[in-house]
Design an enzyme around this catalytic site. Sequence first.
Site, PDB file in Angstrom:
ATOM      1  N   GLY A   1      -0.293   1.413  -4.975  1.00  0.00           N
ATOM      2  CA  GLY A   1      -0.767   1.390  -3.393  1.00  0.00           C
ATOM      3  C   GLY A   1      -1.020   2.724  -3.112  1.00  0.00           C
ATOM      4  O   GLY A   1      -2.153   3.212  -2.824  1.00  0.00           O
TER       5      GLY A   1
ATOM      6  N   TYR B   1      11.264 -13.133 -12.031  1.00  0.00           N
ATOM      7  CA  TYR B   1       9.858 -12.352 -11.803  1.00  0.00           C
ATOM      8  C   TYR B   1       8.834 -12.788 -12.686  1.00  0.00           C
ATOM      9  O   TYR B   1       7.724 -13.008 -11.826  1.00  0.00           O
ATOM     10  CB  TYR B   1      10.273 -10.884 -12.180  1.00  0.00           C
ATOM     11  CG  TYR B   1       9.022  -9.720 -11.991  1.00  0.00           C
ATOM     12  CD1 TYR B   1       8.758  -9.120 -10.835  1.00  0.00           C
ATOM     13  CD2 TYR B   1       8.489  -9.228 -13.233  1.00  0.00           C
ATOM     14  CE1 TYR B   1       7.769  -8.297 -10.759  1.00  0.00           C
ATOM     15  CE2 TYR B   1       7.397  -8.404 -13.149  1.00  0.00           C
ATOM     16  CZ  TYR B   1       7.049  -7.840 -11.900  1.00  0.00           C
ATOM     17  OH  TYR B   1       6.063  -6.940 -11.867  1.00  0.00           O
TER      18      TYR B   1
ATOM     19  N   GLY C   1       0.876  -1.252   0.069  1.00  0.00           N
ATOM     20  CA  GLY C   1      -0.148   0.056   0.279  1.00  0.00           C
ATOM     21  C   GLY C   1       0.807   1.303  -0.053  1.00  0.00           C
ATOM     22  O   GLY C   1       0.101   2.303  -0.081  1.00  0.00           O
TER      23      GLY C   1
HETATM   24  P1  NAP Z   1       6.818  -0.574  -5.260  1.00  0.00           P
HETATM   25  O1  NAP Z   1       6.470   0.929  -5.844  1.00  0.00           O
HETATM   26  O2  NAP Z   1       8.132  -0.849  -5.589  1.00  0.00           O
HETATM   27  O3  NAP Z   1       6.012  -0.863  -4.180  1.00  0.00           O
HETATM   28  C1  NAP Z   1       6.261  -2.172  -3.708  1.00  0.00           C
HETATM   29  C2  NAP Z   1       5.498  -2.426  -2.469  1.00  0.00           C
HETATM   30  O4  NAP Z   1       5.532  -3.810  -1.822  1.00  0.00           O
HETATM   31  C3  NAP Z   1       5.680  -1.475  -1.522  1.00  0.00           C
HETATM   32  O5  NAP Z   1       4.684  -0.853  -0.511  1.00  0.00           O
HETATM   33  C4  NAP Z   1       6.755  -2.460  -0.455  1.00  0.00           C
HETATM   34  O6  NAP Z   1       6.772  -1.761   0.708  1.00  0.00           O
HETATM   35  C5  NAP Z   1       5.951  -3.562  -0.650  1.00  0.00           C
HETATM   36  N1  NAP Z   1       6.902  -4.873  -0.207  1.00  0.00           N
HETATM   37  C6  NAP Z   1       7.945  -5.158  -1.083  1.00  0.00           C
HETATM   38  N2  NAP Z   1       8.410  -6.230  -0.616  1.00  0.00           N
HETATM   39  C7  NAP Z   1       7.806  -6.465   0.495  1.00  0.00           C
HETATM   40  C8  NAP Z   1       7.924  -7.439   1.689  1.00  0.00           C
HETATM   41  N3  NAP Z   1       8.907  -8.440   1.469  1.00  0.00           N
HETATM   42  N4  NAP Z   1       7.184  -7.341   2.524  1.00  0.00           N
HETATM   43  C9  NAP Z   1       6.031  -6.628   2.729  1.00  0.00           C
HETATM   44  N5  NAP Z   1       5.831  -5.414   1.656  1.00  0.00           N
HETATM   45  C10 NAP Z   1       6.889  -5.676   0.934  1.00  0.00           C
HETATM   46  O7  NAP Z   1       5.960  -1.207  -6.650  1.00  0.00           O
HETATM   47  P2  NAP Z   1       4.633  -0.880  -7.552  1.00  0.00           P
HETATM   48  O8  NAP Z   1       5.168  -0.487  -8.694  1.00  0.00           O
HETATM   49  O9  NAP Z   1       3.737  -0.254  -6.704  1.00  0.00           O
HETATM   50  O10 NAP Z   1       4.162  -2.430  -7.842  1.00  0.00           O
HETATM   51  C11 NAP Z   1       2.824  -2.705  -7.361  1.00  0.00           C
HETATM   52  C12 NAP Z   1       2.545  -4.071  -8.132  1.00  0.00           C
HETATM   53  O11 NAP Z   1       2.370  -3.937  -9.528  1.00  0.00           O
HETATM   54  C13 NAP Z   1       3.724  -5.197  -8.069  1.00  0.00           C
HETATM   55  O12 NAP Z   1       2.927  -6.592  -7.937  1.00  0.00           O
HETATM   56  C14 NAP Z   1       4.434  -5.108  -9.488  1.00  0.00           C
HETATM   57  O13 NAP Z   1       4.707  -6.278  -9.784  1.00  0.00           O
HETATM   58  C15 NAP Z   1       3.058  -4.591 -10.213  1.00  0.00           C
HETATM   59  N6  NAP Z   1       3.509  -4.204 -11.595  1.00  0.00           N
HETATM   60  C16 NAP Z   1       4.016  -2.929 -11.528  1.00  0.00           C
HETATM   61  C17 NAP Z   1       4.663  -2.158 -12.789  1.00  0.00           C
HETATM   62  C18 NAP Z   1       5.438  -0.841 -12.581  1.00  0.00           C
HETATM   63  O14 NAP Z   1       5.808  -0.310 -13.948  1.00  0.00           O
HETATM   64  N7  NAP Z   1       5.853  -0.319 -11.744  1.00  0.00           N
HETATM   65  C19 NAP Z   1       4.110  -2.984 -13.950  1.00  0.00           C
HETATM   66  C20 NAP Z   1       3.308  -4.034 -14.001  1.00  0.00           C
HETATM   67  C21 NAP Z   1       2.934  -4.563 -12.789  1.00  0.00           C
HETATM   68  P3  NAP Z   1       7.895  -0.530   1.322  1.00  0.00           P
HETATM   69  O15 NAP Z   1       7.456   0.594   0.981  1.00  0.00           O
HETATM   70  O16 NAP Z   1       7.803  -0.635   2.923  1.00  0.00           O
HETATM   71  O17 NAP Z   1       9.197  -1.035   0.954  1.00  0.00           O
END
Ligand code: NAP
Length: 317
Positions: A17, A139, A12
Amino acid sequence: MTENQRTLVTGGSGLVGSAIRDVLVEQGVDLSNWLFLSSKDGDLRESKDVDKIFAEFKPTRVIHLAAMVGGLFHNMSNNLDFFRSNITINDNVLRASYETGVKKVVSCLSTCIFPDKISYPISEEMVHLGPPHDSNFGYSYAKRMIDVQNRAICEKYGLKYTSVIPCNVYGPNDNYHLQKSHVIPGLIHKFYLAKQKNEQAVVMGTGSPLRQFIFSKDLAKLFLWVLDNYDEVDPIILSVDEEDEVSIKAVAELIAKNFGIEQNLIFDTKAADGQYKKTATNKKLRGLYPDFQFTPIEVGIKESVDWFVKNFETARK
Ligand code: NAP
Ligand code: GDP
């Protein structure tokens, strides 16, 4: 009826999130029955942490975003960690969900997990049709297993847990780390520094690969729509239209324009390009939600650049 729901958002605090939270706040939704987790609330790779969170909050719905996430260069050198972290997080969250009676889970895949050698445009039923690109196989295979697990959960318990497949996402609160991030936040950070130091700004690779980019706030709105309205186990692609696909060169120039440094770009053509393209069709989404309006990339990039400049000290980088 969403009033009696208790919604847990794993991940989140991240890019997606935080956009979901912002959209709910804009819509005036009471967030007292929502819990936005960060890693500070528990390590989701640890089943005891996951079980404690579920036992305390008692969610009825879960948006599962938490993952080890990174751009091409971070993935290329860490396939084992990407595989193990994500397999473990996903298994813990999905297992805790069905064991505690959660009615709906929406998890997150990505267009970069599709087979590398495939016909275009890519559609939902192609997820498992061949090996992913070598650069991010850890991944990709971990993410694909969410779909396998959702189908097995439905077979055993009749629960319709599902997943969405976003294209590349960008926006405020992204990870702007210079080596680990995706291309848009990475270039925003690099170009910010190049502007400050009056130096040339380096774009990795040839600039020729093509990508579809969705603004995080648009993805957040679509996630909430899926949570309330989409009733299939099969995944759904959440992407901008095929015509909105752009080259990395075009995106770099657009970001550079926001900093007034268009003349200072150089391309490191020896660096990896990754997958050439992963053009996905949003036909299924358009069929179910025809009038959804995507934010034009020029608008989304400007908002992201402005956010980064304003929040430089505290941004994740
Ligand atoms: P992000 O900004 O890197 O955020 C990752 C989130 O996961 C953060 O809240 C992080 O917490 C939490 N997290 C990571 N490892 C964890 C662990 N071991 N335990 C608890 N929490 C953990 O990623 P995002 O870009 O929002 O991605 C969200 C989803 O979308 C993911 O499933 C990703 O695969 C998918 N996605 C992303 C993209 C993209 O371009 N970014 C594209 C397609 C799909 P902290 O903040 O505390 O580190
Ligand atoms: P991908 O869409 O999963 O390949 O992930 P990225 O967002 O990391 O990379 C997309 C494309 O942008 C690739 O062709 C990279 O070579 C290119 N690129 C150019 N400069 C950068 C940069 O500074 N960081 C990243 N991550 N990619 C870059």
